[in-house]
Design an enzyme around this catalytic site. Structure first.
Site, PDB file in Angstrom:
ATOM      1  N   HIS A   1     -20.119 -12.894  18.193  1.00 60.05           N
ATOM      2  CA  HIS A   1     -19.550 -13.997  18.418  1.00 60.05           C
ATOM      3  C   HIS A   1     -20.461 -15.079  19.422  1.00 60.05           C
ATOM      4  O   HIS A   1     -20.721 -16.093  19.315  1.00 60.05           O
ATOM      5  CB  HIS A   1     -18.127 -13.933  18.950  1.00 60.05           C
ATOM      6  CG  HIS A   1     -17.119 -13.472  17.803  1.00 60.05           C
ATOM      7  ND1 HIS A   1     -16.899 -14.292  16.648  1.00 60.05           N
ATOM      8  CD2 HIS A   1     -16.316 -12.417  17.756  1.00 60.05           C
ATOM      9  CE1 HIS A   1     -16.159 -13.739  15.869  1.00 60.05           C
ATOM     10  NE2 HIS A   1     -15.684 -12.623  16.784  1.00 60.05           N
TER      11      HIS A   1
ATOM     12  N   GLU B   1     -15.283 -14.288  11.781  1.00 54.51           N
ATOM     13  CA  GLU B   1     -15.371 -12.914  11.970  1.00 54.51           C
ATOM     14  C   GLU B   1     -16.087 -12.034  10.962  1.00 54.51           C
ATOM     15  O   GLU B   1     -16.586 -11.037  11.261  1.00 54.51           O
ATOM     16  CB  GLU B   1     -13.743 -12.588  11.678  1.00 54.51           C
ATOM     17  CG  GLU B   1     -12.814 -13.283  12.736  1.00 54.51           C
ATOM     18  CD  GLU B   1     -13.109 -12.787  14.294  1.00 54.51           C
ATOM     19  OE1 GLU B   1     -13.487 -11.608  14.468  1.00 54.51           O
ATOM     20  OE2 GLU B   1     -12.767 -13.449  15.206  1.00 54.51           O
TER      21      GLU B   1
ATOM     22  N   HIS C   1     -19.554  -6.409  17.659  1.00 57.19           N
ATOM     23  CA  HIS C   1     -18.936  -7.191  16.671  1.00 57.19           C
ATOM     24  C   HIS C   1     -18.455  -8.387  17.735  1.00 57.19           C
ATOM     25  O   HIS C   1     -18.776  -9.823  17.634  1.00 57.19           O
ATOM     26  CB  HIS C   1     -17.582  -7.007  16.157  1.00 57.19           C
ATOM     27  CG  HIS C   1     -16.640  -8.020  15.674  1.00 57.19           C
ATOM     28  ND1 HIS C   1     -16.369  -8.238  14.437  1.00 57.19           N
ATOM     29  CD2 HIS C   1     -15.617  -8.710  16.399  1.00 57.19           C
ATOM     30  CE1 HIS C   1     -15.567  -9.447  14.277  1.00 57.19           C
ATOM     31  NE2 HIS C   1     -15.117  -9.646  15.651  1.00 57.19           N
ATOM     32  N   GLU C   2     -17.925  -8.292  19.030  1.00 56.60           N
ATOM     33  CA  GLU C   2     -17.635  -9.194  19.726  1.00 56.60           C
ATOM     34  C   GLU C   2     -18.927  -9.920  20.442  1.00 56.60           C
ATOM     35  O   GLU C   2     -18.844 -11.186  20.641  1.00 56.60           O
ATOM     36  CB  GLU C   2     -16.901  -8.544  21.144  1.00 56.60           C
ATOM     37  CG  GLU C   2     -15.455  -8.261  20.795  1.00 56.60           C
ATOM     38  CD  GLU C   2     -14.667  -9.126  20.172  1.00 56.60           C
ATOM     39  OE1 GLU C   2     -14.561 -10.272  20.485  1.00 56.60           O
ATOM     40  OE2 GLU C   2     -13.620  -8.611  19.371  1.00 56.60           O
TER      41      GLU C   2
END
Length: 422
Positions: free
Chosen positions: A281, A357, A277-278
């Site tokens: 970004h 997000e 997920h990070e």
């Protein structure tokens, strides 16, 4: 002066009553019927005590947020209408004839005043978090972080205010444009140095001890073209029970960081989902989109502050004890307007952030293809932070830079269902 102080206190009191009514009586955070009994229903993954504590803590935290938001503006207003800002300026001028030293004295005095006035609220927040076992930090450790915050912020404020008011004095009409132009390289510089100079002031960062896990994380990073040779872990368990992981910095100073609480409480599959997920970004350039959005808002904000300062001093200068915006005594007005505009812009910033997000969540599930681990991750995040699955509308609008847990679990399960149908 007395009339203006009385009116401001009354407005603040009425605002506090409204916030209390909304959080404790008017807001609806019940789970829609179609989600009850599902993976997003806290009754399915939290025990009765966790459910009770989550409800209590969420309401206290949300009330404190909304009640505290205008408190700093109120302090700045009082400093202005009582003439204390003017007295601090005269005191700074009596100490030195050099503008940079006058700025340092004025900023220090104002920062100290605001910090002392806000300290009871910050202490109350700390005690509430401690009583619900979100914070684990000792009082001495908490005070150490408060002191570091004060001196770091004060140092940056002296530099920023000296440049800002130097521009205001030299370019009375277009200072805001020149200030914005200087903010671009300054913001990038801060993002570059933060991982290696600022963050270590608060916590100790060490290479990840679990080398097998590090290899798997770096494999995902390599697939995402993230220039990282190491994964760092940070000892946060001495401060909090909350969970977190992030990718920070830009260029050669990019860092992949895991809190040790995350390492201790999540499984390897859950950790890999969070890291994917990070990294999402990074892949989708959210850092640079965020910088662009921040700079656009900064430009608009500085322009609005210039207009509002001119209007306020022209029509209410006698109340605020200000003759013009070039004097250091006008700094509390600048900061008050900045706080108000920042608060007003939060809903718009949060909308963009929630969209990013969600994109990062979907990127992570595509990378890991493990919806069960993704769902259990968000359930554990809810338990660890005593978060609400479905917060009230105003709380979501002003506080949530991420989708709600209900939304996140729902679209991840939809992704999993779609995969099964294929």
């Amino acid at each position: 002066m007395r009339k203006w102080l009385t009116v401001s206190v009354l407005i603040y009191f009425l605002y506090g009553l409204f916030v209390y009514w909304y959080i404790y009586m008017g807001a609806d955070s019940t789970l829609p019927a179609q989600f009850q009994g599902g993976s997003a229903d806290p009754n399915t993954f939290m025990n009765s005590r966790e459910l009770m504590l989550s409800g209590e803590y969420s309401k206290l935290r949300d009330f404190m947020f909304f009640a505290a938001a205008p408190f700093e503006w109120f302090i700045f207003f009082v400093v202005l209408v009582t003439g204390f800002a003017k007295k601090m300026q005269r005191w700074a001028e009596s100490i030195s004839r050099f503008f940079i030293l006058q700025t340092a004295v004025f900023v220090f005095a104002l920062s100290l005043l605001v910090t002392l006035c806000a300290f009871p609220l910050e202490w109350l927040r700390y005690k509430i978090s401690l009583s619900y076992h979100i914070t684990t930090q000792t009082f001495s450790g908490w005070m150490k972080d408060q002191m570091i915050d004060f001196w770091v912020n004060c140092a940056f404020m002296v530099l920023i205010v000296a440049v800002l008011y130097g521009l205001i004095r030299k370019f009375s009409r277009k200072w805001w444009l020149f200030a914005w132009a200087l903010s671009v390289p300054f913001s990038l510089f801060l993002m570059f140095i933060q991982p290696v100079l600022i963050d270590p002031l608060y916590n100790e960062f060490t290479p990840l001890k679990n080398k097998e896990l590090e290899t798997k994380i770096l494999a995902i990073a390599e697939e995402a073209n993230i220039p990282a040779d190491h994964v760092f872990e940070v000892n946060m368990s001495e401060k909090t029970n909350a969970l977190n992981a992030y990718v920070t910095g830009i260029g050669d100073n990019s860092r992949i960081v895991l809190w040790d609480t995350t390492l201790n409480k999540l499984s390897e599959e859950e950790i890999l989902f969070i890291m994917a997920h990070e990294m999402g970004h990074y892949v989708m350039k959210h850092i640079y989109i965020g910088i662009g959005g921040y700079l656009a808002l900064t430009l608009l904000g500085l322009y609005m502050i210039n207009r509002l300062m001119n209007f306020s001093i022209r029509h209410y200068g006698h109340v605020l004890k200000l003759d013009g915006k070039k004097q250091l005594a006008s700094l509390p007005l600048f900061l008050m307007l900045l706080g108000m505009l920042s608060f007003a812009s939060d809903p718009f910033s949060n909308i963009i952030s929630r969209h990013q997000e969600k994109d990062a969540d979907l990127y992570a599930i595509e990378m890991t293809e493990n919806p069960e681990a993704a769902v259990s991750t968000f359930q554990e995040l809810t338990r660890a932070g005593l978060s609400q699955v479905n917060p009230p509308g105003l709380v979501k609008i002003f506080r949530y830079s991420h989708p709600t847990i209900l939304e996140r679990i729902n679209y991840l399960e939809e992704w999993g269902s779609g995969r099964e149908e294929e």
